[in-house]
Design an enzyme around this catalytic site. Structure first.
Site, short mmCIF file in Angstrom:
data_model
loop_
_atom_site.label_atom_id
_atom_site.label_comp_id
_atom_site.label_asym_id
_atom_site.label_seq_id
_atom_site.Cartn_x
_atom_site.Cartn_y
_atom_site.Cartn_z
N CYS A 1 -6.71 9.73 -10.87
CA CYS A 1 -5.41 9.96 -11.62
C CYS A 1 -4.99 11.16 -12.17
CB CYS A 1 -5.36 8.72 -12.52
SG CYS A 1 -4.00 8.76 -13.67
N LYS B 1 -11.48 4.79 -5.73
CA LYS B 1 -10.39 5.93 -4.78
C LYS B 1 -10.36 7.25 -5.73
CE LYS B 1 -5.41 5.67 -3.97
NZ LYS B 1 -4.62 6.91 -4.65
N ASN C 1 -5.35 8.45 2.34
CA ASN C 1 -4.09 8.03 1.64
C ASN C 1 -3.33 9.46 1.33
OD1 ASN C 1 -3.93 8.10 -2.00
ND2 ASN C 1 -2.64 6.53 -0.91
N GLY C 2 -2.13 9.34 0.97
CA GLY C 2 -1.28 10.66 0.62
C GLY C 2 -0.14 10.63 1.76
N GLY D 1 0.91 4.08 -1.26
CA GLY D 1 1.18 3.84 -2.64
C GLY D 1 2.68 4.07 -2.53
#
Length: 306
Positions: A98, A138, A197-198, A221
């Site tokens: 985060c 993550k 991811n991304g 996401g």
């Protein structure tokens, strides 16, 4: 560990978006694995009422993980001990990525990449404490400099069983290109499953990312916001029809009302803003949406617009 079938197409935690109604919809439309919004470990420790509602899952969500944020092993252990009381939770996920200021200032999320010893202790503590079917992490590929392979190895060695890698540094936030080369190196360096991811926002991009990185799947996401059917499209390798998309939007709206009651009308406005992108008259539609508080009036507008 759960006997996952790879490649795994998963929904990433996203504060303010991946609540139970949204997860219910993406699960129905072919997401393999869903994860709660990020939950603060201290709030879990004290069994905050609002927090305990956030960890609830829909009956179709299996496998389902709760993602926690913790800045030390003591908080992590206390949070996990609370989650251990809930049999419906299949897995625990630790946030090590985060990038928001509050997380960094409080020492959790992406800040843990700056504290390898603390990170290792937190992960090993969770691994020893949890009673779930699996434990995942993550992460990002570094804080301000790229050291993804080094941190990924530490995470694996400390006891994580699945790793998701967002291909940006913490300092990058959500800006700039996703570094799929670093994700590929991490996948080559580990023996546990790795998800990429991304910037994955289409079935074509998901296919390319999996082929290029050789990862065991992808986690999506922001690419699923206004686009929750992306999971189904990845499985079908084609776009679904406009009529099918309308069905998903209506189903999502009904799930919001079931879960939040009348307040679901207000909460659904931000989703309608993204759902309406690219539609003729979208600007006027959004203006109308922002003033509606009636469940039926909003339903009629959604039904007529899409």
């Amino acid at each position: 560990m759960l006997n996952f079938k790879f490649p795994l197409i998963a929904l990433a935690p996203l504060a303010g978006y991946t609540d139970l109604p949204f997860r219910k919809v993406v699960k129905k439309y072919d997401a393999d694995w869903t994860i709660s919004e990020m939950i603060n470990g201290n709030a879990l420790k004290y069994k905050n009422e609002k927090t305990l509602k956030m960890i609830q899952k829909n009956e179709n969500e299996t496998p389902y993980s709760v993602q926690i944020a913790a800045n030390n092993a003591e908080v992590a252990k206390a949070a996990v001990e609370v989650l251990n009381e809930y049999e419906f939770i299949d897995g625990i996920d630790l946030n090590v990525g985060c990038p928001v200021k509050k997380a960094i200032k409080s020492g959790y999320g992406g800040n843990l990449l700056n504290e390898p010893d603390n990170l290792s202790e937190i992960i090993s503590t969770i691994a020893k404490t949890h009673n779930k079917k699996f434990f995942s992490v993550k992460m990002r590929i570094g804080f301000d400099e790229i050291n993804g392979v080094e941190r990924a190895k530490l995470i694996e060695d400390s006891g994580a069983e699945i790793l998701t890698v967002h291909g940006r540094t913490v300092k990058q936030m959500y800006n700039g290109d996703t570094n799929y080369d670093e994700i590929k190196k991490i996948k080559e360096s580990l023996s546990i499953p790795v998800l990429a991811n991304g910037n994955i926002d289409s079935y074509q991009k998901a296919k390319w990312v999996m082929e290029y990185t050789k990862c065991d799947g992808v986690m999506i996401g922001r690419g699923a916001i206004g686009n929750p059917w992306i999971f189904k499209e990845i499985k079908l390798q084609r776009e679904i029809t406009k009529e099918e998309k309308k069905d998903v939007i209506i189903e999502h709206y009904k799930a919001m009302i079931d879960w939040y009651g009348e307040y679901g009308v207000v909460l659904f406005r931000k989703h309608l803003h993204t759902y309406s992108k690219g539609y003729q008259g979208a600007s006027e539609f959004r203006t109308k949406v922002n003033s509606i508080i009636s469940i039926n009036e909003m339903f009629e507008l959604i039904n007529s617009f899409f």
